[in-house]
Design an enzyme around this catalytic site. Sequence first.
Site, PDB file in Angstrom:
ATOM      1  N   LEU A 173       0.720  -1.297   0.063  1.00  0.00           N
ATOM      2  CA  LEU A 173      -0.026   0.109   0.199  1.00  0.00           C
ATOM      3  C   LEU A 173       0.784   1.121   0.065  1.00  0.00           C
ATOM      4  O   LEU A 173       0.673   2.189  -0.810  1.00  0.00           O
ATOM      5  CB  LEU A 173      -0.906   0.135   1.356  1.00  0.00           C
ATOM      6  CG  LEU A 173      -1.811   1.206   1.603  1.00  0.00           C
ATOM      7  CD1 LEU A 173      -2.614   1.327   0.643  1.00  0.00           C
ATOM      8  CD2 LEU A 173      -2.417   0.851   2.969  1.00  0.00           C
ATOM      9  N   GLU A 178       1.160   0.339  10.199  1.00  0.00           N
ATOM     10  CA  GLU A 178      -0.446   0.362  10.007  1.00  0.00           C
ATOM     11  C   GLU A 178      -0.964   1.347  10.821  1.00  0.00           C
ATOM     12  O   GLU A 178      -2.146   1.133  11.379  1.00  0.00           O
ATOM     13  CB  GLU A 178      -0.490  -1.326  10.590  1.00  0.00           C
ATOM     14  CG  GLU A 178      -0.054  -2.404   9.702  1.00  0.00           C
ATOM     15  CD  GLU A 178      -0.883  -3.626  10.177  1.00  0.00           C
ATOM     16  OE1 GLU A 178      -1.918  -3.728  10.148  1.00  0.00           O
ATOM     17  OE2 GLU A 178      -0.082  -4.644   9.860  1.00  0.00           O
TER      18      GLU A 178
HETATM   19  C1  LIG Z   1       9.163  -1.675   9.202  1.00  0.00           C
HETATM   20  C2  LIG Z   1       8.176  -1.311   8.370  1.00  0.00           C
HETATM   21  C3  LIG Z   1       7.159  -2.071   7.926  1.00  0.00           C
HETATM   22  C4  LIG Z   1       6.059  -1.748   7.031  1.00  0.00           C
HETATM   23  N1  LIG Z   1       5.394  -2.729   6.331  1.00  0.00           N
HETATM   24  C5  LIG Z   1       4.462  -2.401   5.521  1.00  0.00           C
HETATM   25  C6  LIG Z   1       3.659  -3.030   4.746  1.00  0.00           C
HETATM   26  O1  LIG Z   1       3.662  -4.501   4.767  1.00  0.00           O
HETATM   27  N2  LIG Z   1       2.893  -2.674   3.708  1.00  0.00           N
HETATM   28  C7  LIG Z   1       2.534  -1.333   3.666  1.00  0.00           C
HETATM   29  O2  LIG Z   1       1.790  -1.080   2.888  1.00  0.00           O
HETATM   30  N3  LIG Z   1       3.280  -0.410   4.374  1.00  0.00           N
HETATM   31  C8  LIG Z   1       4.111  -0.956   5.359  1.00  0.00           C
HETATM   32  N4  LIG Z   1       4.855   0.082   5.835  1.00  0.00           N
HETATM   33  C9  LIG Z   1       4.736   1.615   5.992  1.00  0.00           C
HETATM   34  C10 LIG Z   1       3.957   2.200   7.402  1.00  0.00           C
HETATM   35  O3  LIG Z   1       2.665   1.712   7.259  1.00  0.00           O
HETATM   36  C11 LIG Z   1       4.029   3.540   6.960  1.00  0.00           C
HETATM   37  O4  LIG Z   1       5.457   3.921   7.308  1.00  0.00           O
HETATM   38  C12 LIG Z   1       3.013   4.558   7.797  1.00  0.00           C
HETATM   39  O5  LIG Z   1       1.715   4.162   7.565  1.00  0.00           O
HETATM   40  C13 LIG Z   1       3.478   5.908   7.986  1.00  0.00           C
HETATM   41  O6  LIG Z   1       3.512   6.382   6.632  1.00  0.00           O
HETATM   42  P1  LIG Z   1       4.721   7.466   6.156  1.00  0.00           P
HETATM   43  O7  LIG Z   1       5.960   6.631   6.316  1.00  0.00           O
HETATM   44  O8  LIG Z   1       4.338   7.546   4.599  1.00  0.00           O
HETATM   45  O9  LIG Z   1       4.677   8.789   6.982  1.00  0.00           O
HETATM   46  P2  LIG Z   1       3.996   9.964   6.419  1.00  0.00           P
HETATM   47  O10 LIG Z   1       2.539   9.541   5.985  1.00  0.00           O
HETATM   48  O11 LIG Z   1       4.721  10.756   5.569  1.00  0.00           O
HETATM   49  O12 LIG Z   1       3.980  10.688   7.742  1.00  0.00           O
HETATM   50  C14 LIG Z   1       4.875  11.576   8.459  1.00  0.00           C
HETATM   51  C15 LIG Z   1       4.314  12.086   9.859  1.00  0.00           C
HETATM   52  O13 LIG Z   1       3.593  12.831   9.417  1.00  0.00           O
HETATM   53  C16 LIG Z   1       2.276  12.476  10.377  1.00  0.00           C
HETATM   54  N5  LIG Z   1       1.169  13.018   9.648  1.00  0.00           N
HETATM   55  C17 LIG Z   1       0.749  12.698   8.318  1.00  0.00           C
HETATM   56  N6  LIG Z   1      -0.495  13.272   7.899  1.00  0.00           N
HETATM   57  C18 LIG Z   1      -0.927  13.611   9.230  1.00  0.00           C
HETATM   58  C19 LIG Z   1      -2.162  14.288   9.545  1.00  0.00           C
HETATM   59  N7  LIG Z   1      -3.063  14.833   8.566  1.00  0.00           N
HETATM   60  N8  LIG Z   1      -2.425  15.123  10.716  1.00  0.00           N
HETATM   61  C20 LIG Z   1      -1.197  15.153  11.603  1.00  0.00           C
HETATM   62  N9  LIG Z   1      -0.099  14.177  11.384  1.00  0.00           N
HETATM   63  C21 LIG Z   1       0.030  13.409  10.360  1.00  0.00           C
HETATM   64  C22 LIG Z   1       2.533  11.179  10.683  1.00  0.00           C
HETATM   65  O14 LIG Z   1       1.719  10.503  11.606  1.00  0.00           O
HETATM   66  C23 LIG Z   1       3.892  11.016  10.780  1.00  0.00           C
HETATM   67  O15 LIG Z   1       4.313  11.306  11.950  1.00  0.00           O
HETATM   68  C24 LIG Z   1       5.921  -0.425   6.868  1.00  0.00           C
HETATM   69  C25 LIG Z   1       6.837   0.583   7.705  1.00  0.00           C
HETATM   70  C26 LIG Z   1       7.753   0.173   8.173  1.00  0.00           C
HETATM   71  C27 LIG Z   1       9.056   0.898   8.878  1.00  0.00           C
END
Ligand SMILES: Cc1cc2nc3c(=O)[nH]c(=O)nc-3n(C[C@H](O)[C@H](O)[C@H](O)COP(=O)(O)OP(=O)(O)OC[C@H]3O[C@@H](n4cnc5c(N)ncnc54)[C@H](O)[C@@H]3O)c2cc1C
Length: 386
Positions: free
Chosen positions: A125, A368
């Site tokens: 995703l 997640e």
């Molecule tokens: C080890 C690991 C395994 C993973 N496994 C999977 C997987 O199997 N499949 C998959 O699809 N993904 C996976 N992920 C991805 C994970 O779900 C995302 O990293 C997570 O959802 C956050 O997205 P982002 O990293 O793009 O952060 P961003 O969305 O860029 O967020 C950055 C910061 O901004 C904050 N933020 C964003 N929008 C808002 C808002 N509207 N209001 C306030 N704060 C906000 C967030 O909370 C965060 O603190 C994995 C990640 C890791 C590190």
Amino acid sequence: MDHHLSPELEELRRTVEEFAHDAVAPKIGDFYERHEFPYEIVREMGRMGLFGLPFPEEYGGMGGDYLALGIALEELARVDSSIAITLEAGVSLGAMPVYRFGTEAQKREWLPRLCSGEVLGAFGLTEPDGGSDAGATRTTARLDPNTNEWVINGTKCFITNSGTDITGLVTVTAVTDRAEDGRPRISSIIVPSGTPGFTVAAPYSKVGWNASDTRELSFVDVRVPAANLLGEEGRGYAQFLRILDEGRIAISALATGLAQGCVDESVKYAKERQAFGRSIGGYQAIQFKIADMEMKAHTARLAWRDAASRLVSGEPFKKEAALAKLYSSTIAVDNARDATQIHGGYGFMNEYPVARMWRDSKILEIGEGTSEVQRMLIARELGLAG
Ligand SMILES: Cc1cc2nc3c(=O)[nH]c(=O)nc-3n(C[C@H](O)[C@H](O)[C@H](O)COP(=O)(O)OP(=O)(O)OC[C@H]3O[C@@H](n4cnc5c(N)ncnc54)[C@H](O)[C@@H]3O)c2cc1C
């Protein structure tokens, strides 16, 4: 909610507790240090039926439910989180979308192998430009009318279980159409491992979960049959929201396990370690810290089991799942920090399980759905979001 486990669930809990203690604890530290995926342990988990826990027997599952999955995840994470997340992602993100949204043919094709652990599934995703805002998906899939195939282009990042030797499929979300107002219509499509144009990068170098598999995936004109569409076209967004709601309960159980593991290790160490002529567990400052840790783990357990019970009985569970995920991940980080403190300098040494727990705890506030996203969901459920 009855908070006593049924005899079957208690039996499952004991079996997994024993397995974690006897088969995982002595070996996992070395895999973690080498950043190596523990195939033999995962194979054994497959033989035990753990990957099939919440699926019906007709598809090769154990006929259990999300409560059973949570019990297993909690017991594994008490000892190690890499193992637990491999199971969590394999079941909640890999197999569950096929079970929930797949056609009968897709279920028959994939579920028996996913349930036995012979094959791992992944869910793609997140993209490099956005995880929380999953509606901003840039990966596209175009149906080629000449060949009746989807042609997929894009990049996914941080995908768990996506590049092991036994990974069989990744379900990816992709924009397949646009509504009249320009909003993307997102669909989910099954991409089998090894499909030409589908490239799996080398594993990331991570802070924690070092014995689990996380990769970036790229798709360049990847062609899969039209029949690989999972669920209805354009319903991918709603589908993954459901998958994530359920997955949060599983992550919450995992976080509870880590928090409890911190208590287990701290009690043991506090009894052994001598300072100023007595065991440090004799000092009230340490006792109070451990009592608070136990209180938090206990409360987190009630929270995830409550959300799981609601899911299992068909009640709404979105808010409870978000509450459980937010609370348990917060206290997992708290407990890992306190357990490390109780271990003093040894807590900073990788040979001690609490060092691994500390490194593994932070991701629980991110994966997640971040803690901010959980707060957004809870506020929305309270009628506050615009
Ligand atoms: C080890 C690991 C395994 C993973 N496994 C999977 C997987 O199997 N499949 C998959 O699809 N993904 C996976 N992920 C991805 C994970 O779900 C995302 O990293 C997570 O959802 C956050 O997205 P982002 O990293 O793009 O952060 P961003 O969305 O860029 O967020 C950055 C910061 O901004 C904050 N933020 C964003 N929008 C808002 C808002 N509207 N209001 C306030 N704060 C906000 C967030 O909370 C965060 O603190 C994995 C990640 C890791 C590190």
